[in-house]
Write a protein that holds these residues in place. Structure first.
Motif, mmCIF file in Angstrom:
data_model
loop_
_atom_site.group_PDB
_atom_site.id
_atom_site.type_symbol
_atom_site.label_atom_id
_atom_site.label_comp_id
_atom_site.label_asym_id
_atom_site.label_seq_id
_atom_site.Cartn_x
_atom_site.Cartn_y
_atom_site.Cartn_z
ATOM 1 N N SER A 77 1.028 -1.622 -0.071
ATOM 2 C CA SER A 77 0.065 -0.269 -0.008
ATOM 3 C C SER A 77 0.425 1.462 0.086
ATOM 4 C CB SER A 77 -1.096 0.374 1.706
ATOM 5 O OG SER A 77 -0.252 0.212 2.445
ATOM 6 N N THR A 78 0.042 2.376 -0.527
ATOM 7 C CA THR A 78 1.106 3.190 -0.304
ATOM 8 C C THR A 78 0.020 4.839 -0.813
ATOM 9 O OG1 THR A 78 2.859 4.598 -2.277
ATOM 10 C CG2 THR A 78 0.820 3.454 -3.083
ATOM 11 N N PHE A 79 0.276 5.339 0.933
ATOM 12 C CA PHE A 79 -1.060 6.473 1.240
ATOM 13 C C PHE A 79 0.508 7.537 0.634
ATOM 14 C CE2 PHE A 79 -2.639 8.945 4.269
ATOM 15 C CZ PHE A 79 -3.621 9.024 3.271
ATOM 16 N N SER A 80 1.186 7.508 1.726
ATOM 17 C CA SER A 80 1.739 9.138 1.300
ATOM 18 C C SER A 80 2.381 8.969 -0.831
ATOM 19 C CB SER A 80 3.410 8.553 1.343
ATOM 20 O OG SER A 80 4.138 6.721 1.255
ATOM 21 N N ASN A 84 0.622 12.318 -2.081
ATOM 22 C CA ASN A 84 1.620 13.595 -2.850
ATOM 23 C C ASN A 84 0.686 13.660 -4.415
ATOM 24 O OD1 ASN A 84 4.412 14.294 -3.815
ATOM 25 N ND2 ASN A 84 4.455 12.800 -5.207
ATOM 26 N N GLU A 85 -0.202 12.305 -4.730
ATOM 27 C CA GLU A 85 -0.281 12.860 -6.093
ATOM 28 C C GLU A 85 -1.735 14.030 -5.873
ATOM 29 O OE1 GLU A 85 0.025 7.955 -7.648
ATOM 30 O OE2 GLU A 85 -1.725 8.471 -6.763
ATOM 31 N N ILE A 86 -2.289 14.204 -4.742
ATOM 32 C CA ILE A 86 -3.079 14.517 -4.128
ATOM 33 C C ILE A 86 -2.802 16.589 -4.250
ATOM 34 C CG2 ILE A 86 -4.647 16.200 -2.744
ATOM 35 C CD1 ILE A 86 -4.534 13.190 -1.430
ATOM 36 N N ARG A 95 -7.660 21.317 -9.196
ATOM 37 C CA ARG A 95 -7.933 20.961 -7.435
ATOM 38 C C ARG A 95 -9.275 20.547 -7.156
ATOM 39 N NH1 ARG A 95 -6.064 26.293 -8.014
ATOM 40 N NH2 ARG A 95 -4.225 26.527 -6.829
ATOM 41 N N ARG A 96 -10.665 20.371 -7.979
ATOM 42 C CA ARG A 96 -11.607 19.396 -8.163
ATOM 43 C C ARG A 96 -11.156 17.961 -8.477
ATOM 44 N NH1 ARG A 96 -15.518 22.863 -12.029
ATOM 45 N NH2 ARG A 96 -15.674 24.404 -10.344
ATOM 46 N N LEU A 100 -11.621 15.516 -5.268
ATOM 47 C CA LEU A 100 -12.300 13.657 -5.849
ATOM 48 C C LEU A 100 -11.598 12.911 -4.719
ATOM 49 C CD1 LEU A 100 -14.752 12.565 -7.053
ATOM 50 C CD2 LEU A 100 -13.780 13.174 -8.857
ATOM 51 N N TYR A 101 -9.746 13.420 -5.851
ATOM 52 C CA TYR A 101 -8.880 12.403 -4.792
ATOM 53 C C TYR A 101 -9.405 11.967 -3.572
ATOM 54 C CZ TYR A 101 -5.216 9.223 -5.291
ATOM 55 O OH TYR A 101 -4.472 8.081 -5.196
ATOM 56 N N CYS A 102 -9.126 13.439 -3.249
ATOM 57 C CA CYS A 102 -8.733 13.218 -1.423
ATOM 58 C C CYS A 102 -9.613 12.246 -1.223
ATOM 59 C CB CYS A 102 -8.919 14.245 -1.121
ATOM 60 S SG CYS A 102 -8.205 14.611 0.783
#
Length: 124
Positions: A77-80, A84-86, A95-96, A100-102
């Motif tokens: 898994s890779t929460f970090s 970083n992608e957010i 930003r939208r 959404l991704y967040c």
């Protein structure tokens, strides 16, 4: 000391598995949404739910749980990377999509853990 080495080895296997999944998904998915990381984290959280329930219901022992969850899923898994992608999406002016991704990165994995837990709990 042996458990330390085994968890490390399982973490390495998880990282290699993540690399294979990430590379495979990115070869097919060329859009702005970071699907590879999202899918990897969904799989990991679903498996974590299964493992947690299996441990809670005494289906697996503590050592096996540590090897799988702390070792393999910790490397897989890779929460970090998701965070970083957010940040990268937001910096790029998307930003939208970042929002959404967040939201999806927080809510959907919780549902996956619950689904994994339920899968084991329902069979008890």
């Amino acid at each position: 000391m042996m458990m330390f080495l085994l968890v490390s080895a399982c973490g390495g296997l998880g990282a290699v598995t993540r690399f294979v999944f990430n590379t495979s998904i990115q070869q097919v998915w060329k859009r702005g949404f970071p699907l590879a990381t999202f899918v990897i984290n969904l799989i990991a959280t679903f498996c974590a739910g299964i493992a947690a329930a299996a441990f809670a219901f005494h289906t697996v022992d503590h050592g096996t749980y540590l090897l799988f969850v702390t070792g393999f899923l910790g490397g897989f898994s890779t929460f970090s990377t998701a965070i970083n992608e957010i940040v990268s999406l937001a910096r790029d002016g998307r930003r939208r999509l970042a929002a959404l991704y967040c939201a999806l990165t927080i809510v959907v994995p919780l549902l996956c853990v619950a689904a994994g837990w339920s899968l084991i709990a329902l069979t008890r």
